[in-house]
Design an enzyme around this catalytic site. Structure first.
Site, short mmCIF file in Angstrom:
data_model
loop_
_atom_site.label_atom_id
_atom_site.label_comp_id
_atom_site.label_asym_id
_atom_site.label_seq_id
_atom_site.Cartn_x
_atom_site.Cartn_y
_atom_site.Cartn_z
N GLY A 1 0.81 -1.18 -0.21
CA GLY A 1 -0.04 0.04 -0.04
C GLY A 1 0.66 1.22 0.14
O GLY A 1 0.13 2.14 -0.49
N LYS B 1 -7.15 7.43 10.19
CA LYS B 1 -8.41 7.11 10.63
C LYS B 1 -8.45 6.86 12.23
O LYS B 1 -8.54 5.92 12.63
CB LYS B 1 -8.91 6.03 10.14
CG LYS B 1 -9.28 5.85 8.74
CD LYS B 1 -10.28 4.66 8.29
CE LYS B 1 -10.12 4.42 6.80
NZ LYS B 1 -10.57 2.85 6.47
N ASP C 1 -5.63 -0.13 -1.73
CA ASP C 1 -6.39 -1.11 -2.71
C ASP C 1 -7.61 -1.68 -1.91
O ASP C 1 -7.72 -1.32 -0.60
CB ASP C 1 -5.37 -2.60 -2.95
CG ASP C 1 -5.51 -3.33 -1.81
OD1 ASP C 1 -5.20 -2.93 -0.55
OD2 ASP C 1 -5.85 -4.65 -2.00
N GLU D 1 4.00 4.22 6.26
CA GLU D 1 2.53 3.40 5.91
C GLU D 1 1.58 4.24 5.12
O GLU D 1 1.78 5.72 5.25
CB GLU D 1 2.03 3.49 7.54
CG GLU D 1 2.21 1.96 7.71
CD GLU D 1 1.39 0.83 7.13
OE1 GLU D 1 0.93 0.99 5.84
OE2 GLU D 1 0.66 0.18 7.50
N PHE E 1 -13.97 3.77 3.90
CA PHE E 1 -12.94 2.80 3.15
C PHE E 1 -12.28 3.53 2.02
O PHE E 1 -13.31 3.92 0.93
CB PHE E 1 -13.60 1.51 2.63
CG PHE E 1 -12.43 0.72 2.45
CD1 PHE E 1 -11.73 0.01 3.35
CD2 PHE E 1 -12.02 0.37 1.25
CE1 PHE E 1 -10.65 -1.20 3.01
CE2 PHE E 1 -10.93 -0.59 0.85
CZ PHE E 1 -10.30 -1.18 2.07
N ASP F 1 -5.14 2.59 10.77
CA ASP F 1 -6.60 2.28 11.00
C ASP F 1 -6.81 2.08 12.50
O ASP F 1 -6.83 2.76 13.48
CB ASP F 1 -7.07 1.16 10.04
CG ASP F 1 -8.47 0.87 9.92
OD1 ASP F 1 -9.20 1.88 10.14
OD2 ASP F 1 -8.55 -0.23 9.94
P1 IMP Z 1 -4.26 -1.28 10.92
O1 IMP Z 1 -3.28 -2.34 11.63
O2 IMP Z 1 -5.65 -1.60 11.33
O3 IMP Z 1 -3.69 0.04 11.54
O4 IMP Z 1 -4.19 -1.27 9.36
C1 IMP Z 1 -3.58 -0.60 8.48
C2 IMP Z 1 -3.53 -1.38 7.03
O5 IMP Z 1 -4.96 -1.76 7.02
C3 IMP Z 1 -3.10 -0.38 6.14
O6 IMP Z 1 -1.66 -0.64 5.93
C4 IMP Z 1 -3.91 -0.88 5.14
O7 IMP Z 1 -3.11 -1.77 4.27
C5 IMP Z 1 -5.07 -1.27 5.54
N1 IMP Z 1 -6.51 -0.39 5.40
C6 IMP Z 1 -6.88 0.20 6.63
N2 IMP Z 1 -7.98 1.27 6.11
C7 IMP Z 1 -7.77 1.11 4.74
C8 IMP Z 1 -8.69 1.58 3.79
O8 IMP Z 1 -9.54 2.75 4.08
N3 IMP Z 1 -8.32 1.40 2.57
C9 IMP Z 1 -7.59 0.54 2.02
N4 IMP Z 1 -6.75 -0.02 3.05
C10 IMP Z 1 -7.02 0.13 4.49
MG MG Z 2 -0.74 -1.16 4.21
#
Ligand code: IMP
Ligand code: MG
Length: 183
Positions: free
Chosen positions: A46, A134, A162, A102, A155, A106
């Site tokens: 990403g 987010k 992606d 990154e 999203f 999220d």
């Molecule tokens: P976390 O571990 O929940 O903070 O997730 C981070 C990862 O989730 C990111 O590196 C993305 O690959 C994926 N991700 C989270 N939100 C989105 C989104 O809205 N669109 C696409 N990928 C997302």
């Molecule tokens: Mg990612």
């Protein structure tokens, strides 16, 4: 022309460019010391577009490396556990100032896990930079050192991000039409 699966453009190409320029200025300032050895660590896949743009705007010497981790399954919800699919192998890690790059934070699990992992592996310093945040979705308390922009709980796709491996090449960040993933 707008991709047919995009509900609306959240961040335009011009806005992204400005955000990335600001981040690069801050990072260049903070890593300008003679004693620093900046290694940008791209979290595949990403962050690939963001990191490519960011590194071009830095005014300090920089090395790059990659890791691939996954926390998301095929859909729009995080699976909850982090898998390392491609590890960082660097014997010189104790001399490296790692900046994890990154696309989006999220739940916070990926960055929180990776920071601990790289510190444990012996990196001299570990900091984090995310293009998007987010904050309303956090399940693990984590604040990145550099944040491009906060976004609402939607999203998003494009500029590397992606849904089911699609839309990464869009030059803007868009909100995906919910019917695409609720079908
Ligand atoms: P976390 O571990 O929940 O903070 O997730 C981070 C990862 O989730 C990111 O590196 C993305 O690959 C994926 N991700 C989270 N939100 C989105 C989104 O809205 N669109 C696409 N990928 C997302
Ligand atoms: Mg990612």
């Amino acid at each position: 022309m707008l991709n047919k699966d995009v509900e609306k453009v959240l961040i335009s190409e011009e806005e992204i460019d400005k955000i990335v320029t600001d981040l690069a200025e801050q990072i260049s300032r903070d890593y300008s010391g003679e004693d620093k050895r900046l290694v940008l660590l791209c979290i595949l896949k990403g962050s690939i577009v963001f990191m490519g743009d960011l590194m071009k705007k830095l005014t300090v010497p920089v090395e790059i490396d990659c890791m691939r981790v996954s926390s998301y399954g095929a859909g729009t919800e995080s699976s909850g556990s982090i898998n390392i699919m491609l590890d960082l192998v660097r014997p010189d890690l104790p001399e490296c100032d790692i900046l994890i790059v990154e696309d989006i934070i999220d739940s916070g699990r990926t960055l929180s896990y990776l920071t601990g992992y790289l510190e444990h592996k012996g990196a001299r310093s570990v900091k984090t930079c995310t293009l998007l945040d987010k904050p309303s979705r956090r399940t693990v308390e984590f604040t990145p050192d550099y944040t491009g922009v906060m976004i609402p709980d939607e999203f998003v796709i494009g500029y590397g991000l992606d849904y089911a491996e699609k839309y990464r090449a869009l030059p803007y960040i868009g909100i995906l039409k919910p019917e695409v993933y609720s079908k």
